[in-house]
Design an enzyme around this catalytic site. Sequence first.
Site, PDB file in Angstrom:
ATOM      1  CG  HIS A   1      40.603 -23.919 -26.821  1.00 13.32           C
ATOM      2  ND1 HIS A   1      41.224 -25.099 -27.184  1.00 13.32           N
ATOM      3  CD2 HIS A   1      41.538 -22.946 -26.977  1.00 13.32           C
ATOM      4  CE1 HIS A   1      42.477 -24.843 -27.533  1.00 13.32           C
ATOM      5  NE2 HIS A   1      42.684 -23.542 -27.419  1.00 13.32           N
TER       6      HIS A   1
ATOM      7  CB  CYS B   1      20.557 -13.922 -30.874  1.00  9.10           C
ATOM      8  SG  CYS B   1      20.610 -13.055 -29.280  1.00  9.10           S
TER       9      CYS B   1
END
Length: 266
Positions: A116, A174
């Site tokens: 994960h 970002c």
Amino acid sequence: MSDPKLRAFIASRNLFVLTGAGCSTGSGIPDYRDGDGAWKRPQPMNLATFMGSEAARQRYWARSMIGWPKLAAARPNDAHRALAALEAQGRISLLVTQNVDGLHQAAGSGNVVDLHGRIDALRCMDCGAKSAREKFQTELARLNPDFAARTADRAPDGDADLEADFSSFAVPPCPACGGVQKPDVVFFGECAPGERVEAAYAAVRAADAVLVVGSSLMVRSGLRFVEEAARLGKPCAAINLGRTRADDLLSLKVEADCAEALRFLL
């Protein structure tokens, strides 16, 4: 006192090991489910909600900012160290973990698939750029000093049990493209990357047996590997406090704390 049946199961076998949240509770990281496999708290963030709502992202990152320091300070416990020792003996074909905390690697395990992902990394959902969570944490604290001063009870995977007005919480975009950043982990509603899944299936086929450590197997993400082993006629054992979704497929079930059950390997 170690379980003699568990000792016998592990002895002289090449194991595929699957770990879950119960492996890390001894390191102070809460798990998600109770002994019956039911949720202890509301279900974790899912991908659609995170991507579809700025308010959801504000809530997620505010809680995560407060919970992160405790997760970052977590250290391996004897369950992690025991599995690293077993790998050092050449007895583990692959360790697949459903955890995102990196504690298996910190304990010395090298042949690990983070099914994960890892919570200590970020990924931009627009351009794919990756970055370190520590740097992002510093920026979150700089932009949100009022929230940075708060405390809350810890929750799984660096979350914190905080309820507040999150509308003023600033989430940095970002730095490469201005897009949405999320932890480089598989949220509910996402699929684990295919190459990780295929590596796990290949290791199941190559192993002599499967050992599950600290997972209720309530989600198919991990359950499918036990089902594959059972289909191939390979024995499966589980160490878990409470029931698992694969109880009828197990040749051995040890209801004990993971560290206590595996400490004999140390």
